[in-house]
Design a protein around this motif. Sequence first.
Motif, PDB file in Angstrom:
ATOM      1  N   THR A 193      -4.104   8.561   6.473  1.00 41.60           N
ATOM      2  CA  THR A 193      -3.178   8.495   5.361  1.00 41.60           C
ATOM      3  C   THR A 193      -1.780   8.798   5.886  1.00 41.60           C
ATOM      4  O   THR A 193      -1.625   9.547   6.855  1.00 41.60           O
ATOM      5  CB  THR A 193      -3.583   9.472   4.237  1.00 41.60           C
ATOM      6  N   GLN A 209       0.848  -1.192   0.000  1.00 44.81           N
ATOM      7  CA  GLN A 209       0.000   0.000   0.000  1.00 44.81           C
ATOM      8  C   GLN A 209       0.880   1.237   0.000  1.00 44.81           C
ATOM      9  O   GLN A 209       1.814   1.346   0.763  1.00 44.81           O
ATOM     10  CB  GLN A 209      -0.869  -0.039   1.251  1.00 44.81           C
ATOM     11  N   GLN A 229      -2.281   5.387   0.148  1.00 47.03           N
ATOM     12  CA  GLN A 229      -3.717   5.160   0.131  1.00 47.03           C
ATOM     13  C   GLN A 229      -4.282   5.382   1.517  1.00 47.03           C
ATOM     14  O   GLN A 229      -3.594   5.223   2.519  1.00 47.03           O
ATOM     15  CB  GLN A 229      -4.038   3.736  -0.318  1.00 47.03           C
TER      16      GLN A 229
END
Length: 126
Positions: free
Chosen positions: A122, A101, A104
């Motif tokens: 975030t 990730q 995101q």
Amino acid sequence: MRLLIAFFCVGLASSVFADESSVYSCRFENDPHGFSSIRMKRYFSAEQGMDLGKVDLIQNFIVVESTSAKVYQIPLLDNDTYIQLWYAPNLRVDAQLSYSQSSQEFRATYNKNSEKIKLVCTELRN
């Protein structure tokens, strides 16, 4: 021999990630105006030999509460996700994250005493 290689890999991984630090910004899922938020800062403490951090409660752009926490990363069996747990005696923030990730949003849960609040977070990047 395999044991020696395993210890070498663990030592190498801990020294590679030793200088890493992260900052996360989180908004309360049920606060549409964004007057309250959480900022979490994580860093490696060579003295303690582990990740430590701060969890700041921010209201109207002012830090109203700052809590020191220990930060744990617990890998899950699928080898792509892990649980990140920020722990202090009266506070816990937990989130399930992915190693792949990047930038995101992710969901987390803020637990303060008996209160549970859903967060949307975030990672802040340079």
